[in-house]
Write an enzyme that holds these catalytic residues in place. Sequence first.
Site, PDB file in Angstrom:
ATOM      1  CB  CYS A   1      -0.957  -0.133   1.659  1.00 21.10           C
ATOM      2  SG  CYS A   1      -2.148   1.602   0.863  1.00 21.10           S
TER       3      CYS A   1
ATOM      4  CG  ASN B   1      -2.070  -1.940  -3.499  1.00 23.85           C
ATOM      5  OD1 ASN B   1      -2.078  -0.996  -4.068  1.00 23.85           O
ATOM      6  ND2 ASN B   1      -1.333  -2.728  -2.391  1.00 23.85           N
TER       7      ASN B   1
END
Lengths: 274, 344
Positions: B165, B228
């Site tokens: 993230c 991601n």
Amino acid sequence: MKTKFDIPKTVPIKKIIVETPFVKTFIFEYELGARPGQFVNLWLPGVDEKPMSVAYCDEKEFWVTMFAVGPFSKAMHELKEGDLVGVRGPYGKGFSFEKDWRLVGMGGGYGAAPLYFLTVEAVKLGCHVDFVVGARGKEHLLYIDRVKKLKNVDIHIATDDGSVGIKGYNTVILQQLIEEAKSGSSKKIDMVYACGPEMMMKTISNICFEHGINAELSVERYMKCGFGVCGQCSVDDSGIRMCKEGPVVSNEVARKITEFGRYHRDSVGRVHEF
Amino acid sequence: MNIKKVIARGEGAGFGFESFARACLNSGDVIFCEMVMTDLKTEFCGVKFENPLVVASGVLGVTGASLRFCVENGAGGVTTKSIWLVEHKGHKSPVIIANEHYMLNAVGVPDAGIEKAKIELGKYMKNKPAPLIANIIAGKVDDYAEIAEKVTELGPDIIEVNISCPNVEDELGRPFACSRKDAARVTEVVRKRTKLPIVIKLSPNVESIVEIARACVDAGADGICAINTVGPGMAIDIGARAPILANKVGGLSGPAIKPLSIKAVYDIHKALPKVPIIGTGGIITGEDAIEMIMAGATLVGMGTAVYYRDVKCFGMAADEMRAWCEKNGVKSLDEIRGAAHGKG
């Protein structure tokens, strides 16, 4: 794929109306295209972004009425006309109505503002509206003077302290209106609309269910994206999103929301009881 | 007498055959019938999925009911929003902005922690409608071990480890997915604490995603999830003369990043052909999902598709996949997995 644009655009505040010492209405010259019951996300750079009910909207402008309650609304109250506020929306499902209906709008506290927008649009279609508001006291009443100027509207007021209207809850007035309609002394009620504290709406939901009267309720939950992606405003047990399938839901749907009138979730998804 | 061949596809194929055969019988023609019915069933790390389209982490994953809502709308599996050991506050709003080309988000991975996950996953696990992938996150390597163990007790089918993230960083100020060593360390500690299949979710914002993937697999990962969000990126409001996201920067996703996710999956599959991959990034339609599978993915994650086509995107894409497969005579997705590697 239709063009989509969900990035806030900053718009200057055209006008600020001081409603009460703690409530202001902000008018933006912006073609939002909102329907009654929908909401708009307002962004204050450096502060926060919040979903707000639309209190009025036409081709030229829209209004948002705000109580100075948290950091965002307090910061909004500091603003002057001409200051910039980011706007994106409109979002969510609004109220539904048809021409020549008899509507009963139930507003609790600041819930009166979106019901004003509903009333404006409904009377244009030849509807009759009973505008029923509940507030703590006279100084907290909103939009009454504006509603008074509309035709085909009856205003009913309930206050906690009895300073104006009846003393007690506005749901008592709803009961009376239903009894009158049932006895034939007034026209049949086509739909009841509610916007305000959830416990008030729960009572309205029960009353309408018992009497077999259609209702639409504006169910507020913590929202982030506003367009149905983040999942923050999903409700139990169906999982529907209040920013997308709501915030306005029919009483049938509301009664299937098992958390309705019981609990809601905060910004990290934790449950809090009402 | 003529010789004819007919290919009937999908639902109602049998009915179509019958009427065609009757017509041919009358004319005395000879017909060869071929029936194509595509089965989208997919097995990933030993877990069976009705279709390969899974809800990507971070989308509609706050509550168990929300995940069930996605399955009702056609998702073959679901991934939770990242679960922390203890409460983690997200960023202030705006946290997500989007337009027809892309989405930019910095929600900040808000979560109330494992106790809340227990309640919400419990609601999902009751008459579980589709496989559950529990996505976990931590700020420290040791915390990954603990959250992995605690989440395992909740009974998901697969654990997905979010080390990528862009809004959460290690002590050096970068996601664990940015170094082979960090990625391997996280994988190792998680491996020691769970017997469930583990999938490591990687970042595209690295020099070589293949090397990071290899390090994770060597450290015990069963699968890889790629990718991601990209960037981070920024959008500035020219009126306010300020970045729009409260976090100023956010991860880029949506249609604009599909070429990046396709290439990442292609590269990982080429280097590690036996490692199953969840391919995600800008997948909106059934054709996009087919493309991702041809790059080498087994499961296909969908997130921003919910923005572009609403929650029904899962069922729509599954229908489109089936239609494409039937039109092209593909009976099983195994026939096309990694197909793009054979040519060019």
